[in-house]
Design an enzyme around this catalytic site. Structure first.
Site, short mmCIF file in Angstrom:
data_model
loop_
_atom_site.label_atom_id
_atom_site.label_comp_id
_atom_site.label_asym_id
_atom_site.label_seq_id
_atom_site.Cartn_x
_atom_site.Cartn_y
_atom_site.Cartn_z
N ASP A 101 -0.41 4.28 1.05
CA ASP A 101 -1.28 5.26 1.72
C ASP A 101 -0.70 5.88 3.00
OD1 ASP A 101 -3.40 2.41 2.57
OD2 ASP A 101 -1.64 3.17 3.65
N SER B 102 -4.43 -10.23 -1.98
CA SER B 102 -4.93 -11.31 -2.84
C SER B 102 -3.80 -12.24 -3.25
CB SER B 102 -5.59 -10.72 -4.10
OG SER B 102 -4.66 -9.90 -4.79
N ASN C 165 0.84 -1.20 0.00
CA ASN C 165 0.00 0.00 0.00
C ASN C 165 0.87 1.25 0.00
OD1 ASN C 165 -2.07 -1.86 0.21
ND2 ASN C 165 -2.35 -1.56 2.41
N CYS D 14 19.32 7.39 -8.07
CA CYS D 14 20.02 7.10 -6.80
C CYS D 14 19.07 6.74 -5.67
CB CYS D 14 20.90 8.30 -6.41
SG CYS D 14 19.95 9.74 -5.85
N CYS E 21 14.18 9.95 -6.63
CA CYS E 21 15.06 9.99 -7.81
C CYS E 21 15.16 8.58 -8.36
CB CYS E 21 16.46 10.48 -7.40
SG CYS E 21 17.69 10.23 -8.71
N HIS F 133 5.74 -0.74 -3.03
CA HIS F 133 5.17 0.02 -4.15
C HIS F 133 5.27 1.52 -3.91
CE1 HIS F 133 2.65 -3.77 -5.24
NE2 HIS F 133 3.89 -3.83 -5.70
N1 APR Z 1 -9.61 -7.14 5.75
C1 APR Z 1 -8.71 -8.00 5.19
N2 APR Z 1 -8.72 -8.32 3.87
C2 APR Z 1 -9.67 -7.76 3.10
C3 APR Z 1 -10.64 -6.86 3.61
C4 APR Z 1 -10.58 -6.56 5.00
N3 APR Z 1 -11.48 -5.73 5.57
N4 APR Z 1 -11.45 -6.49 2.56
C5 APR Z 1 -10.98 -7.11 1.46
N5 APR Z 1 -9.94 -7.88 1.78
C6 APR Z 1 -9.10 -8.71 0.90
C7 APR Z 1 -9.74 -9.17 -0.38
O1 APR Z 1 -10.42 -10.40 -0.18
C8 APR Z 1 -8.51 -9.35 -1.29
O2 APR Z 1 -8.02 -10.68 -1.20
O3 APR Z 1 -8.01 -7.89 0.51
C9 APR Z 1 -7.48 -8.39 -0.72
C10 APR Z 1 -7.19 -7.20 -1.60
O4 APR Z 1 -6.57 -7.69 -2.77
P1 APR Z 1 -6.06 -6.64 -3.88
O5 APR Z 1 -7.12 -5.60 -4.09
O6 APR Z 1 -5.56 -7.45 -5.02
O7 APR Z 1 -4.87 -5.88 -3.16
P2 APR Z 1 -3.33 -6.28 -3.11
O8 APR Z 1 -3.17 -7.73 -2.82
O9 APR Z 1 -2.70 -5.31 -2.20
O10 APR Z 1 -2.86 -5.98 -4.63
C11 APR Z 1 -1.48 -6.04 -4.88
O11 APR Z 1 -1.85 -5.06 -7.05
O12 APR Z 1 -2.57 -3.59 -8.68
C12 APR Z 1 -1.60 -3.86 -7.74
O13 APR Z 1 -0.32 -2.06 -6.93
C13 APR Z 1 -1.51 -2.77 -6.71
O14 APR Z 1 -0.43 -3.00 -4.54
C14 APR Z 1 -1.45 -3.53 -5.38
C15 APR Z 1 -1.12 -4.95 -5.83
#
Ligand code: APR
Length: 268
Positions: A116, A209, A114, A142, A139, A131
């Protein structure tokens, strides 16, 4: 005992017995802070499709127009859903629980996908942002990073010149720290992730995910080294079957309960 409670006790035992616990954090961790996920059925990519994969290549081809477009886009994005959600977001109980785990010496490091900044705002300090971080600039040569305030306040002509800013240390192109589609993961962040994964004997998989690499590889490194995986996610993921404990609950609810269960087992 209810299945979730049983899994929670198993997770608490693993955490209590660990000597180098790390966390791999995904977008689900910030869902309860009002930031949409990307996948999982109601995510941004589910709704709008994935963005083009050549953003970084377009920046390198023509930094001048990329920066001009970025400034225009920032004006336009002021009201868009994701920008608004991220700017309004506050750390949730899950972020606070992780910061407390770090303070108690239980959690050694957070690898987050994340951008954020919510872990920092919750008080965590041992963090690698694979990320990048939306509040920073970097930069691309470097890897020097600036907060936005430092960046804007910095009097260096190469940063505040017209056209794309250049690093005052090495002359490299400066861009937002957020890793763009098509952009290599910054070397320093990647090295840190592999180092902490090699040292870990347990990993909390929090709201990811587990389909994006190299992030999804880190828990597999821990597993291959004999470490234990704990998954916190309402849904199954490709790594669920490797987990010793699976907590099918929102992270903002279950992480405070895990912190409490670890403290209780430490006192017993
Ligand atoms: N608590 C825990 N997990 C949750 C919740 C919650 N309240 N709500 C949803 N989820 C789960 C979903 O079931 C899903 O498996 O969070 C996961 C989010 O998956 P993604 O949206 O794919 O996020 P992420 O795994 O961080 O994606 C990886 O993909 O596109 C890129 O740069 C982007 O950093 C991101 C990367």
């Amino acid at each position: 005992m209810a299945a979730l409670e049983e899994q929670l006790q198993t997770a608490a035992r693993i955490v209590g017995e660990s000597s180098y616990l790390i966390a791999l954090v995904g977008a689900g961790m910030s869902k309860e802070s009002g930031i949409p996920t990307f996948r999982g059925g109601d995510g941004l990519w589910d709704k709008h499709g994935e963005p083009p994969m050549d953003g970084y290549q377009r920046l390198l081809e023509d930094p001048e127009s990329w920066w001009a477009q970025r400034k225009a886009a920032q004006q336009a994005a002021k009201g868009d859903e994701l920008t608004h959600a991220i700017e309004e977001a506050q750390p949730n109980a899950g972020h606070v629980a992780l910061a407390e785990m770090e303070r108690r010496g239980v959690l050694k490091h957070i690898i987050t996908q994340n951008i954020d900044n919510l872990h920092q705002e919750a008080g965590s300090t041992a963090i690698t942002e694979i990320h990048g971080n939306r509040t920073k600039m970097r930069c691309i040569e470097c890897m020097r990073r600036w907060t936005r305030d430092e960046f804007n306040a910095d009097g260096s002509p190469s940063l505040n010149r017209e056209g794309p800013p250049l690093c005052p240390d090495c002359g490299g192109l400066v861009k937002g720290d957020t890793v763009m589609f098509g952009e290599p993961i910054p070397r320093d962040a990647l090295d840190s992730c592999f180092d902490h994964s090699q040292r870990a004997d347990a990993v909390l998989l929090l709201g990811t995910s587990a389909v994006v690499y190299p992030a999804a590889e880190f828990p597999v490194i821990v597993y291959r080294n004999g470490g234990k995986l704990i998954e916190v996610n309402p849904q199954d993921t490709p790594l669920s079957e490797l987990c010793s404990a699976v907590l099918r609950a929102p992270s903002g609810e279950i992480l405070p309960a895990l912190l409490e269960a670890v403290a209780a087992s430490a006192d017993s």
